[in-house]
Structure formats: C-alpha cells, structure tokens
Design a protein around this motif. Structure first.
Motif, mmCIF file in Angstrom:
data_model
loop_
_atom_site.group_PDB
_atom_site.id
_atom_site.type_symbol
_atom_site.label_atom_id
_atom_site.label_comp_id
_atom_site.label_asym_id
_atom_site.label_seq_id
_atom_site.Cartn_x
_atom_site.Cartn_y
_atom_site.Cartn_z
ATOM 1 N N LEU A 97 -41.707 48.171 -115.670
ATOM 2 C CA LEU A 97 -41.735 46.803 -115.943
ATOM 3 C C LEU A 97 -40.815 46.529 -117.769
ATOM 4 N N THR A 98 -40.628 46.048 -118.086
ATOM 5 C CA THR A 98 -39.248 46.123 -119.914
ATOM 6 C C THR A 98 -40.706 46.675 -120.704
ATOM 7 N N ASN A 99 -41.893 45.802 -119.983
ATOM 8 C CA ASN A 99 -43.100 46.156 -121.143
ATOM 9 C C ASN A 99 -44.290 47.406 -121.589
ATOM 10 N N ARG A 100 -43.734 48.273 -120.812
ATOM 11 C CA ARG A 100 -44.244 49.467 -120.240
ATOM 12 C C ARG A 100 -45.402 49.318 -119.038
ATOM 13 N N ASP A 101 -45.280 48.129 -119.007
ATOM 14 C CA ASP A 101 -46.891 47.892 -117.702
ATOM 15 C C ASP A 101 -46.187 48.857 -116.260
ATOM 16 N N ALA A 102 -46.846 48.358 -115.676
ATOM 17 C CA ALA A 102 -45.683 48.548 -113.694
ATOM 18 C C ALA A 102 -46.468 47.697 -113.023
ATOM 19 N N MET A 103 -45.677 47.890 -112.136
ATOM 20 C CA MET A 103 -46.137 46.747 -110.791
ATOM 21 C C MET A 103 -46.431 47.608 -109.581
ATOM 22 N N LEU A 104 -47.540 48.040 -109.254
ATOM 23 C CA LEU A 104 -47.621 48.692 -107.839
ATOM 24 C C LEU A 104 -48.309 48.153 -106.236
ATOM 25 N N ARG A 105 -47.077 48.458 -105.663
ATOM 26 C CA ARG A 105 -46.904 48.116 -104.094
ATOM 27 C C ARG A 105 -47.996 49.021 -103.255
ATOM 28 N N LEU A 106 -49.144 48.623 -102.664
ATOM 29 C CA LEU A 106 -50.264 49.606 -102.333
ATOM 30 C C LEU A 106 -49.217 49.549 -101.041
ATOM 31 N N ARG A 107 -50.581 50.748 -100.010
ATOM 32 C CA ARG A 107 -50.518 50.759 -98.632
ATOM 33 C C ARG A 107 -50.474 49.388 -97.507
ATOM 34 N N ASP A 108 -51.144 48.353 -98.401
ATOM 35 C CA ASP A 108 -51.496 47.449 -97.633
ATOM 36 C C ASP A 108 -50.645 46.190 -97.938
#
Length: 249
Positions: free
Chosen positions: A214-225
């Motif tokens: 993400l632009t603020n150096r965070d991130a979005m995780l998508r899990l396998r579920d």
C-alpha cells in the motif's frame, strides 16, 4: 540468585539512531549495553573481541554493511542479532544469519520490546552447551471447548487475532479462545512459521497467498481462505524475510 544480564552492542553509522536505542535500553531491565560501533570494520573487530550476547545491527551502512559484519563473525560465536533498517525488504543472503527480529526505522517501542522479549526467551538456550537442545517454541495450545479441554497443535492454527486480554485461535472452521495476550503469544511461536502482521493479528506464514503493498508502506494480505488482513509497516521487514525464506525452501 541474580539473573545474568544480556550484554548488548549497537552497530549503526547514525549517532542519533545509536543514542535513541541506547536511551531505550537504559530503561529495559535485564539488558546491559557494553559497546557501540559507528562503522562495519570497527564493529567486526570489537564484536569478535567482546563477544556480546545480542547485537542491534543497521543493515545499510557505508562501507561494510550490517549483513557483512555478521557474516564476518564465526558462526559459533556470532551474537543473537536484531537487524535494523530503513527499508522493508531483505535479501535471501540474510537467512543463514538467523536474526531474531527485523526492526523498521524509526523503531517503534512496542516492536523493540518484542525483539527484547524474543532475546530473553532465546538467551537460556543460547547458553546451553548442548547444540541439540530443542527450540523454545510452543507446540500445542491447551484450550477449553465447552466442558472439555482440547489440545490444539500450533501447526493447525491458521491465524490468531487479539480479543482484549485474550486471543482467538482460528483452526479451519473452528475458533478457540486462549487466556493470553497476543503480544505474549507472539513471543512463544516459531518465527519461521508464524509472524505478527499487526498489533491485532498473527498469521501462519504458509497461509499467505498474496501480499500487496500500500502507499503508506503498509500491505494488504490475502490468505488462502480468502480473508484479507492489513499488515502494518512496522512488521513488514520480518514478514517479508519469513515469506522469502518459506518460498526458498
């Protein structure tokens, strides 16, 4: 009996960064700062002679880098290491250095405490002469399920989320409540298998299907579920390193 303090060294070319870390360590009982180094060459000589228990190492320094400093030390006398960086990614070459943690500058107090707690937990095993001592990570959770007591293997836990003074274990379609704070659980889980990604969540590494910055150096995780979780920037270095290590297996 008085406990043995963990002897700490700091390696960073930035005087203000060393000062900030030194000041914080002064308020953490059980740790004794024994040396500071402002460049890699001096650090290699000093660490080899002093042999501290724990070292905070800036990854990016002019001349010899933090990784090169650690690699120059004999593996059997290399101190426990916490890597500190202004960036949130690491090369595969860092894997064999077995760093305890990875802190992102500016260092957050909570993340520093987590790294120090991890050092406290690892310290007694480090002092053992028997190299076959098992790692100090928990293998099972003992939880209540109605009137029954259930043993849940950590390998079955997909993620853990904070619930006030408690934490919720997610195991397939089931959930279990444990009477322990998320921060305490994070210190008891093998960092090669589990990583804290946010103040409110821990995930099992092999459950991460996608990481999107993400632009603020965070991130979005998508899990396998299919579930989406936000990963805070302060946890990104350790998470990226763990994912790279997992993918390299």
């Amino acid at each position: 009996m008085k406990s043995i303090p963990i002897r700490v060294a700091i390696v960073d070319d930035e005087p203000l960064a060393r000062l900030a870390l030194r000041t914080r360590l002064e308020n953490r009982p059980g740790f004794e700062l024994v040396a500071e180094y402002g460049d890699g060459d001096t650090a290699v000589e000093g660490l080899a002679a002093l042999r501290p228990d724990l070292v905070f190492v800036d990854v990016e320094m002019p001349g010899r880098s933090g990784l090169e400093v650690l690699r120059a030390l004999p593996s059997d006398s290399r101190p426990m290491a916490v890597l500190v960086t202004a960036y949130d990614s690491f090369a595969l070459q860092a894997f064999d250095l077995a760093a305890l943690d990875y802190l992102l500058k500016p260092v957050d107090d909570e993340r520093l405490d987590e790294a120090l707690d991890r050092a406290r937990r690892a310290f007694p095993w480090r002092r053992q002469s028997d190299a076959t001592q098992p790692a100090p990570w928990i293998q099972t959770f003992t939880v209540r399920a109605g009137a029954s007591t259930v043993l849940v293997r950590t390998s079955e836990v997909e993620r853990i989320e904070s619930d006030g003074d408690y934490a919720t274990l997610y195991v397939s379609e089931k959930t279990y409540l444990v009477r322990e704070r998320l921060h305490q659980l994070a210190m008891q889980l093998d960092p090669l298998q589990f990583q804290r990604v946010h103040r409110s969540a821990i995930v099992r590494i092999d459950m991460v299907a996608e990481l999107r910055a993400l632009t603020n150096r965070d991130a979005m995780l998508r899990l396998r579920d299919g579930r989406l979780l936000r990963a805070s920037r302060t946890y990104m270095p350790a998470l990226r390193e763990a994912l790279e290590r997992h993918n390299a297996r």
